[in-house]
Design an enzyme around this catalytic site. Structure first.
Site, PDB file in Angstrom:
ATOM      1  N   ARG A  91      16.794  37.988  16.079  1.00 46.35           N
ATOM      2  CA  ARG A  91      17.625  37.730  14.895  1.00 46.35           C
ATOM      3  C   ARG A  91      17.223  36.477  14.134  1.00 46.35           C
ATOM      4  NH1 ARG A  91      19.909  40.906  18.168  1.00 46.35           N
ATOM      5  NH2 ARG A  91      18.902  39.532  19.663  1.00 46.35           N
ATOM      6  N   THR A  92      17.060  35.380  14.832  1.00 46.55           N
ATOM      7  CA  THR A  92      16.904  34.109  14.114  1.00 46.55           C
ATOM      8  C   THR A  92      15.586  34.086  13.346  1.00 46.55           C
ATOM      9  OG1 THR A  92      18.142  33.105  15.904  1.00 46.55           O
ATOM     10  CG2 THR A  92      17.076  31.607  14.360  1.00 46.55           C
ATOM     11  N   LYS A 130      -2.744  24.555  24.151  1.00 52.49           N
ATOM     12  CA  LYS A 130      -3.883  23.700  24.540  1.00 52.49           C
ATOM     13  C   LYS A 130      -3.431  22.277  24.825  1.00 52.49           C
ATOM     14  CE  LYS A 130      -6.526  26.092  20.946  1.00 52.49           C
ATOM     15  NZ  LYS A 130      -7.066  25.826  19.617  1.00 52.49           N
ATOM     16  N   ARG A 143      12.074  26.811  16.736  1.00 41.95           N
ATOM     17  CA  ARG A 143      12.833  27.024  17.980  1.00 41.95           C
ATOM     18  C   ARG A 143      11.985  26.524  19.139  1.00 41.95           C
ATOM     19  NH1 ARG A 143      15.891  32.488  19.762  1.00 41.95           N
ATOM     20  NH2 ARG A 143      17.394  31.567  18.324  1.00 41.95           N
ATOM     21  N   HIS A 193      22.118  25.129  17.810  1.00 40.71           N
ATOM     22  CA  HIS A 193      21.600  26.265  17.036  1.00 40.71           C
ATOM     23  C   HIS A 193      22.461  26.302  15.766  1.00 40.71           C
ATOM     24  CE1 HIS A 193      19.867  30.012  16.018  1.00 40.71           C
ATOM     25  NE2 HIS A 193      20.173  30.752  17.069  1.00 40.71           N
TER      26      HIS A 193
HETATM   27  N1   CP Z   1      21.508  34.770  18.315  1.00 42.37           N
HETATM   28  C1   CP Z   1      20.189  34.499  18.416  1.00 42.37           C
HETATM   29  O1   CP Z   1      19.749  33.341  18.349  1.00 42.37           O
HETATM   30  O2   CP Z   1      19.426  35.605  18.586  1.00 42.37           O
HETATM   31  P1   CP Z   1      17.843  35.611  18.797  1.00 42.37           P
HETATM   32  O3   CP Z   1      17.575  34.893  20.095  1.00 42.37           O
HETATM   33  O4   CP Z   1      17.449  37.053  18.806  1.00 42.37           O
HETATM   34  O5   CP Z   1      17.240  34.846  17.649  1.00 42.37           O
END
Ligand code: CP
Length: 303
Positions: free
Chosen positions: A52-53, A82, A103, A131
């Site tokens: 999703r993100t 590396k 991320r 998040h």
């Molecule tokens: N909710 C969420 O962060 O989903 P993903 O890990 O699929 O990005």
């Protein structure tokens, strides 16, 4: 230059500006006529898996007229493999992109990146910490479904210890006040002392409990979470708690008719698939809202 690192950085004015621009973002998707980020480049660099993100940020950038460069599985497919540091990766990405959506499994990775970045960093999840874009889309979902952000009873269920989505949603809800929170988890996955101190310092009304049935008739939002295998160093510890709170149809029957069930997704087995047919199951609407909220956040970041 603006960085989006932690939900606690937002005030109510910022939050409402972002949430109020969601209808405009939806219109941009539907009409395909405006391109407010034309000429911009968004880099999506993910050192942890995501559906999703990453894909909603990429879609958001494309819908806004920006172009996207992407490193999925960056732990293996970027020069991090590396031995390159987060800082050097960030310095390099700052040469290419206008926004860096990152991320990483390391808590504080986004802050480390922001210290050396010359372009905006958006934290798309740093370990179990934060998040913020998920917090905003969850907040928007509650507002859309309930028409308000205060005076609500909200139960968070499952891995409340490691949930960066809970850590991000709560500070946003705290801006609105008057909400009651229940944290429901096995004792091994209860909130940590740092988060508990934050709640106490902010005079948040909360209870920590180890059973689900008693609160079901009272809650307006039931926020389920996955027990996150990737956060355990010992598999036996994960096996012990992984099936602690599984939502079944008989649980949903106890909820109020206007309650909603949320989940940041992905789910494993914590929500029975039959529940998806219930109109109170809001988790795929929540994922859809993520696109519009992330569009609004990208625009906000470059304002
Ligand atoms: N909710 C969420 O962060 O989903 P993903 O890990 O699929 O990005």
């Amino acid at each position: 230059m603006k960085h989006i690192l932690n939900a606690k950085q937002f005030n109510k004015v910022d939050v409402e500006k972002i949430l109020n621009s969601v209808p405009k973002m939806k219109e941009i998707c539907e009409t395909n006529k405006e391109r407010p980020l034309e000429g911009k480049i968004v880099a999506c660099v993910f050192f942890e898996p995501s559906t999703r993100t990453r894909l909603s940020f990429e879609t958001a950038a494309l819908r806004l007229g920006a172009q996207v460069i992407s490193a999925e599985d960056a732990s293996h497919n970027s020069s991090s493999h590396k031995g390159e540091t987060i800082e050097d990766t960030t310095r390099t990405l700052s040469c290419y992109a206008d926004i860096i959506v990152m991320r990483h499994h390391i808590v504080g990775a986004a802050e480390m990146a922001a210290k050396v970045a010359t372009k905006s960093i958006v934290n798309a999840g740093d370990g179990a910490n934060q998040h913020p874009s998920q917090g905003l889309l969850d907040l928007y979902t509650i507002q859309k479904e309930h028409g308000k952000l205060s005076g609500l009873s909200i139960a968070f269920v499952g891995d409340v210890l490691n949930s960066r989505t809970i850590h991000s949603l709560i500070p946003l809800l705290v801006l609105y006040g008057g909400n009651k929170f229940y944290f429901i988890s096995p004792k091994e996955l209860m909130i940590d002392s740092e988060f508990r101190n934050y709640l106490v310092d902010n005079k948040v009304d909360f209870e920590e409990i180890n059973e689900l049935d008693g609160v079901l008739p009272q809650v307006d939002v039931l926020y389920m979470t996955r027990v996150q295998k990737e956060r355990f160093s010992n598999l036996a510890d994960y096996e012990k708690v992984k099936d602690s709170f599984l939502l079944k149809k008989e649980h949903v029957e106890k909820l109020k008719s206007d309650a909603i069930i949320m989940h940041p997704l992905p789910r494993v087995n914590e929500i029975e698939p039959e529940i998806d047919q219930d109109s109170r199951a809001a988790y795929f609407r929540q994922a859809q809202n993520g696109l519009y909220v992330r569009m609004a956040l990208l625009v906000h970041t470059l304002e």
